[in-house]
Motif scaffolding. Sequence first.
Motif, PDB file in Angstrom:
ATOM      1  N   ILE A  95     -24.455 -63.641  54.104  1.00 39.90           N
ATOM      2  CA  ILE A  95     -25.500 -62.695  53.700  1.00 39.90           C
ATOM      3  C   ILE A  95     -25.124 -61.306  54.200  1.00 39.90           C
ATOM      4  O   ILE A  95     -24.860 -61.110  55.385  1.00 39.90           O
ATOM      5  CB  ILE A  95     -26.879 -63.130  54.244  1.00 39.90           C
ATOM      6  N   ASP A  96     -25.086 -60.346  53.276  1.00 40.01           N
ATOM      7  CA  ASP A  96     -24.734 -58.963  53.606  1.00 40.01           C
ATOM      8  C   ASP A  96     -25.949 -58.074  53.781  1.00 40.01           C
ATOM      9  O   ASP A  96     -25.866 -57.020  54.413  1.00 40.01           O
ATOM     10  CB  ASP A  96     -23.863 -58.366  52.495  1.00 40.01           C
ATOM     11  N   GLN A  97     -27.049 -58.467  53.175  1.00 42.20           N
ATOM     12  CA  GLN A  97     -28.240 -57.612  53.136  1.00 42.20           C
ATOM     13  C   GLN A  97     -29.455 -58.502  52.949  1.00 42.20           C
ATOM     14  O   GLN A  97     -29.406 -59.485  52.212  1.00 42.20           O
ATOM     15  CB  GLN A  97     -28.130 -56.638  51.955  1.00 42.20           C
ATOM     16  N   VAL A  98     -30.558 -58.153  53.608  1.00 43.38           N
ATOM     17  CA  VAL A  98     -31.839 -58.838  53.419  1.00 43.38           C
ATOM     18  C   VAL A  98     -32.804 -57.813  52.852  1.00 43.38           C
ATOM     19  O   VAL A  98     -32.843 -56.668  53.303  1.00 43.38           O
ATOM     20  CB  VAL A  98     -32.379 -59.401  54.755  1.00 43.38           C
ATOM     21  N   VAL A  99     -33.589 -58.223  51.861  1.00 44.46           N
ATOM     22  CA  VAL A  99     -34.578 -57.313  51.289  1.00 44.46           C
ATOM     23  C   VAL A  99     -35.906 -58.062  51.134  1.00 44.46           C
ATOM     24  O   VAL A  99     -35.941 -59.204  50.677  1.00 44.46           O
ATOM     25  CB  VAL A  99     -34.102 -56.703  49.941  1.00 44.46           C
ATOM     26  N   PHE A 100     -36.975 -57.416  51.558  1.00 45.44           N
ATOM     27  CA  PHE A 100     -38.330 -57.940  51.430  1.00 45.44           C
ATOM     28  C   PHE A 100     -39.099 -57.024  50.502  1.00 45.44           C
ATOM     29  O   PHE A 100     -39.216 -55.823  50.755  1.00 45.44           O
ATOM     30  CB  PHE A 100     -39.022 -58.000  52.797  1.00 45.44           C
ATOM     31  N   ALA A 101     -39.629 -57.583  49.415  1.00 42.75           N
ATOM     32  CA  ALA A 101     -40.452 -56.810  48.490  1.00 42.75           C
ATOM     33  C   ALA A 101     -41.911 -56.995  48.887  1.00 42.75           C
ATOM     34  O   ALA A 101     -42.473 -58.075  48.740  1.00 42.75           O
ATOM     35  CB  ALA A 101     -40.214 -57.264  47.054  1.00 42.75           C
ATOM     36  N   ASP A 102     -42.504 -55.946  49.396  1.00 35.35           N
ATOM     37  CA  ASP A 102     -43.889 -55.968  49.877  1.00 35.35           C
ATOM     38  C   ASP A 102     -44.847 -55.713  48.723  1.00 35.35           C
ATOM     39  O   ASP A 102     -44.867 -54.626  48.156  1.00 35.35           O
ATOM     40  CB  ASP A 102     -44.056 -54.900  50.958  1.00 35.35           C
ATOM     41  N   THR A 103     -45.639 -56.725  48.391  1.00 33.42           N
ATOM     42  CA  THR A 103     -46.620 -56.597  47.303  1.00 33.42           C
ATOM     43  C   THR A 103     -47.840 -55.796  47.732  1.00 33.42           C
ATOM     44  O   THR A 103     -48.642 -55.398  46.898  1.00 33.42           O
ATOM     45  CB  THR A 103     -47.106 -57.981  46.833  1.00 33.42           C
ATOM     46  N   GLY A 104     -47.966 -55.588  49.044  1.00 30.68           N
ATOM     47  CA  GLY A 104     -49.130 -54.885  49.573  1.00 30.68           C
ATOM     48  C   GLY A 104     -50.303 -55.805  49.832  1.00 30.68           C
ATOM     49  O   GLY A 104     -51.364 -55.353  50.245  1.00 30.68           O
ATOM     50  N   ALA A 105     -50.113 -57.099  49.620  1.00 30.12           N
ATOM     51  CA  ALA A 105     -51.230 -58.039  49.779  1.00 30.12           C
ATOM     52  C   ALA A 105     -50.774 -59.355  50.411  1.00 30.12           C
ATOM     53  O   ALA A 105     -51.310 -60.410  50.110  1.00 30.12           O
ATOM     54  CB  ALA A 105     -51.876 -58.303  48.423  1.00 30.12           C
TER      55      ALA A 105
END
Length: 130
Positions: free
Chosen positions: A27-37
């Motif tokens: 794994i080179d990068q971790v990304v979290f998409a925050d839905t705001g909820a």
Amino acid sequence: MRILSFGGGVDSSAILLTHLMVEDLGIDQVVFADTGAESKGTYNNVAFFQQLCSNQNLPFTIVKHKHETITEWVTKNGTVPVMAGGNHVCSKRFKGDVIAEWVSSSFSADTKITYLIGIEADEMGRKQRF
């Protein structure tokens, strides 16, 4: 470039913990998409793993929809985030699309991207769409 789409739940946490503590999954990068909820527990888990990644110099990025949270969107449209037939509108609009936009603005077009996502064993129908 191997990017873990980190949802903050059990499945992606297990993948990330395995990578950080057991064996290198590339794994080179971790990304979290925050839905705001997300739940307080999810946000706490994201913060915990963000710190673990920082300790091991693994980039961890949080991205958000540019214009609204999922709560604002469903309130405005008077809808729920799952469409008939099990399509996950929130996953596409507030996670997949947001991550794809971030990737296209962060990496050159010729960068080969492999996404890692956690899908529960009982969600094999979802797996087939990826």
